[in-house]
Design a protein around this motif. Structure first.
Motif, PDB file in Angstrom:
ATOM      1  N   ARG A  20       0.838  -1.202   0.000  1.00 44.04           N
ATOM      2  CA  ARG A  20       0.000   0.000   0.000  1.00 44.04           C
ATOM      3  C   ARG A  20       0.873   1.252   0.000  1.00 44.04           C
ATOM      4  O   ARG A  20       1.999   1.234   0.479  1.00 44.04           O
ATOM      5  N   ASP A  21       0.318   2.356  -0.507  1.00 48.69           N
ATOM      6  CA  ASP A  21       1.039   3.616  -0.412  1.00 48.69           C
ATOM      7  C   ASP A  21       1.003   4.107   1.034  1.00 48.69           C
ATOM      8  O   ASP A  21       0.281   3.564   1.872  1.00 48.69           O
ATOM      9  N   ALA A  22       1.801   5.121   1.333  1.00 49.50           N
ATOM     10  CA  ALA A  22       1.947   5.595   2.717  1.00 49.50           C
ATOM     11  C   ALA A  22       0.608   6.020   3.317  1.00 49.50           C
ATOM     12  O   ALA A  22       0.330   5.724   4.478  1.00 49.50           O
ATOM     13  N   ARG A  23      -0.214   6.698   2.567  1.00 52.74           N
ATOM     14  CA  ARG A  23      -1.497   7.153   3.094  1.00 52.74           C
ATOM     15  C   ARG A  23      -2.396   5.970   3.444  1.00 52.74           C
ATOM     16  O   ARG A  23      -2.989   5.906   4.513  1.00 52.74           O
ATOM     17  N   SER A  24      -2.472   4.979   2.569  1.00 57.03           N
ATOM     18  CA  SER A  24      -3.325   3.805   2.803  1.00 57.03           C
ATOM     19  C   SER A  24      -2.776   2.915   3.916  1.00 57.03           C
ATOM     20  O   SER A  24      -3.540   2.229   4.590  1.00 57.03           O
ATOM     21  N   ALA A  25      -1.475   2.910   4.110  1.00 59.03           N
ATOM     22  CA  ALA A  25      -0.861   2.068   5.145  1.00 59.03           C
ATOM     23  C   ALA A  25      -1.288   2.497   6.544  1.00 59.03           C
ATOM     24  O   ALA A  25      -1.170   1.720   7.491  1.00 59.03           O
ATOM     25  N   GLU A  26      -1.810   3.703   6.680  1.00 64.54           N
ATOM     26  CA  GLU A  26      -2.306   4.141   7.981  1.00 64.54           C
ATOM     27  C   GLU A  26      -3.469   3.259   8.440  1.00 64.54           C
ATOM     28  O   GLU A  26      -3.667   3.046   9.635  1.00 64.54           O
ATOM     29  N   PHE A  48       6.338  -3.466  -3.631  1.00 64.66           N
ATOM     30  CA  PHE A  48       6.078  -2.704  -2.407  1.00 64.66           C
ATOM     31  C   PHE A  48       6.103  -1.216  -2.689  1.00 64.66           C
ATOM     32  O   PHE A  48       6.986  -0.707  -3.370  1.00 64.66           O
ATOM     33  N   ARG A  49       5.118  -0.519  -2.116  1.00 62.02           N
ATOM     34  CA  ARG A  49       4.970   0.908  -2.368  1.00 62.02           C
ATOM     35  C   ARG A  49       5.391   1.771  -1.193  1.00 62.02           C
ATOM     36  O   ARG A  49       5.555   2.979  -1.349  1.00 62.02           O
ATOM     37  N   SER A  50       5.553   1.163   0.013  1.00 64.57           N
ATOM     38  CA  SER A  50       5.921   1.983   1.170  1.00 64.57           C
ATOM     39  C   SER A  50       6.672   1.181   2.212  1.00 64.57           C
ATOM     40  O   SER A  50       6.604  -0.048   2.255  1.00 64.57           O
ATOM     41  N   ALA A  51       7.399   1.926   3.037  1.00 67.74           N
ATOM     42  CA  ALA A  51       8.032   1.395   4.247  1.00 67.74           C
ATOM     43  C   ALA A  51       7.192   1.921   5.404  1.00 67.74           C
ATOM     44  O   ALA A  51       6.814   3.101   5.419  1.00 67.74           O
ATOM     45  N   VAL A  68      -1.311  -0.212  14.796  1.00 71.60           N
ATOM     46  CA  VAL A  68      -1.343   1.148  14.265  1.00 71.60           C
ATOM     47  C   VAL A  68      -0.011   1.475  13.605  1.00 71.60           C
ATOM     48  O   VAL A  68       1.040   0.980  13.994  1.00 71.60           O
ATOM     49  N   SER A  69      -0.096   2.332  12.619  1.00 75.38           N
ATOM     50  CA  SER A  69       1.096   2.830  11.939  1.00 75.38           C
ATOM     51  C   SER A  69       1.576   4.094  12.635  1.00 75.38           C
ATOM     52  O   SER A  69       0.801   5.022  12.848  1.00 75.38           O
ATOM     53  N   PHE A  70       2.850   4.112  13.002  1.00 76.63           N
ATOM     54  CA  PHE A  70       3.445   5.346  13.533  1.00 76.63           C
ATOM     55  C   PHE A  70       3.682   6.321  12.386  1.00 76.63           C
ATOM     56  O   PHE A  70       3.506   7.517  12.533  1.00 76.63           O
ATOM     57  N   GLY A  71       4.116   5.790  11.243  1.00 72.03           N
ATOM     58  CA  GLY A  71       4.373   6.606  10.067  1.00 72.03           C
ATOM     59  C   GLY A  71       4.786   5.710   8.912  1.00 72.03           C
ATOM     60  O   GLY A  71       5.092   4.535   9.094  1.00 72.03           O
ATOM     61  N   ALA A  72       4.780   6.275   7.699  1.00 71.25           N
ATOM     62  CA  ALA A  72       5.139   5.500   6.500  1.00 71.25           C
ATOM     63  C   ALA A  72       5.786   6.411   5.482  1.00 71.25           C
ATOM     64  O   ALA A  72       5.580   7.635   5.501  1.00 71.25           O
ATOM     65  N   ALA A  73       6.560   5.805   4.590  1.00 69.08           N
ATOM     66  CA  ALA A  73       7.230   6.546   3.509  1.00 69.08           C
ATOM     67  C   ALA A  73       6.919   5.869   2.181  1.00 69.08           C
ATOM     68  O   ALA A  73       7.124   4.658   2.034  1.00 69.08           O
ATOM     69  N   ASP A  74       6.394   6.632   1.218  1.00 68.42           N
ATOM     70  CA  ASP A  74       6.209   6.101  -0.134  1.00 68.42           C
ATOM     71  C   ASP A  74       7.586   5.818  -0.721  1.00 68.42           C
ATOM     72  O   ASP A  74       8.522   6.617  -0.555  1.00 68.42           O
ATOM     73  N   LEU A  75       7.719   4.689  -1.385  1.00 67.93           N
ATOM     74  CA  LEU A  75       8.993   4.307  -2.012  1.00 67.93           C
ATOM     75  C   LEU A  75       8.889   4.548  -3.511  1.00 67.93           C
ATOM     76  O   LEU A  75       8.287   3.768  -4.242  1.00 67.93           O
ATOM     77  N   THR A  76       9.457   5.664  -3.950  1.00 72.02           N
ATOM     78  CA  THR A  76       9.423   6.046  -5.360  1.00 72.02           C
ATOM     79  C   THR A  76      10.704   5.544  -6.016  1.00 72.02           C
ATOM     80  O   THR A  76      11.801   5.793  -5.504  1.00 72.02           O
ATOM     81  N   PRO A  77      10.581   4.843  -7.168  1.00 74.44           N
ATOM     82  CA  PRO A  77      11.791   4.323  -7.817  1.00 74.44           C
ATOM     83  C   PRO A  77      12.810   5.436  -8.068  1.00 74.44           C
ATOM     84  O   PRO A  77      12.451   6.547  -8.452  1.00 74.44           O
ATOM     85  N   ALA A  78      14.070   5.083  -7.833  1.00 76.41           N
ATOM     86  CA  ALA A  78      15.168   6.062  -7.997  1.00 76.41           C
ATOM     87  C   ALA A  78      15.501   6.261  -9.453  1.00 76.41           C
ATOM     88  O   ALA A  78      15.275   5.462 -10.286  1.00 76.41           O
TER      89      ALA A  78
END
Length: 179
Positions: A118-124, A157-160, A169-179
């Motif tokens: 999931r992306d960072a927003r959805s991982a919440e 995978f879209r997020s850490a 609960v999620s403390f926080g997440a980061a979207d993983l955008t290809p480098a």
């Protein structure tokens, strides 16, 4: 004379029950972690071919250095969280790590690091089907590395995510955008 008309035995039972409940609450919530900090400062690992007896453990000649595959900045969910997440293929080309840099979040009970589809927003709202746990959070501050299991397709995978198992609960997440 018994207080409030309660017998001595009833008072003892109530006190024992109160101690048990308080102990359970302390175990579950670990409130002292709101006042503690654990700082970790790991360097990016350098992978190499397994050493054979009598030979040094160094990368083969001409081996490339670590390669960034994806990166992103943390956003806060249940707790203020900041820093950067990077997926990195190590110099041997076979091993990958999730690297958290300049991480700042809260400590908590049973906090883990995940890769989520999931992306960072959805991982919440949850990790999603197929999320991969990389291990317990080593510290709530600093730079740290988590080995990605061999054979893991990082493009899935879209997020850490920094995730508290105990309270889901999620403390926080980061979207993983290809480098």
């Amino acid at each position: 004379m018994p207080a409030l008309g309660l017998s001595r035995r009833t008072i003892v039972i109530l006190l024992v029950a109160l101690v048990v409940v308080a102990g359970g609450a302390l175990y579950a919530f670990q409130p002292w972690k709101a006042f503690t900090t654990t700082t970790v400062d790991e360097t990016l690992p350098s992978a190499s071919a397994p050493a054979t007896p009598g030979t040094p453990s160094t990368p083969p000649p001409g081996a490339a250095g670590p390669v960034d595959l994806a990166r992103g900045s943390f956003v806060s969910h249940e707790h203020a969280t900041s820093g950067t997440a990077r997926t990195v293929r190590l110099a041997d080309g076979k091993q990958s790590v999730l690297r958290l840099e300049d991480l700042a979040t809260s400590e908590g009970p049973d906090v883990r690091v995940y890769l989520s589809p999931r992306d960072a927003r959805s991982a919440e709202k949850g990790l999603g089907e197929g999320a991969v746990q990389l291990g317990k959070l080593k510290g709530n501050r600093g730079n740290q590395n988590y080995s990605v299991p061999a054979g893991t397709d990082l493009s899935a995978f879209r997020s850490a995510v920094i995730w508290c198992e105990r309270f889901s609960v999620s403390f926080g997440a980061a979207d993983l955008t290809p480098a």
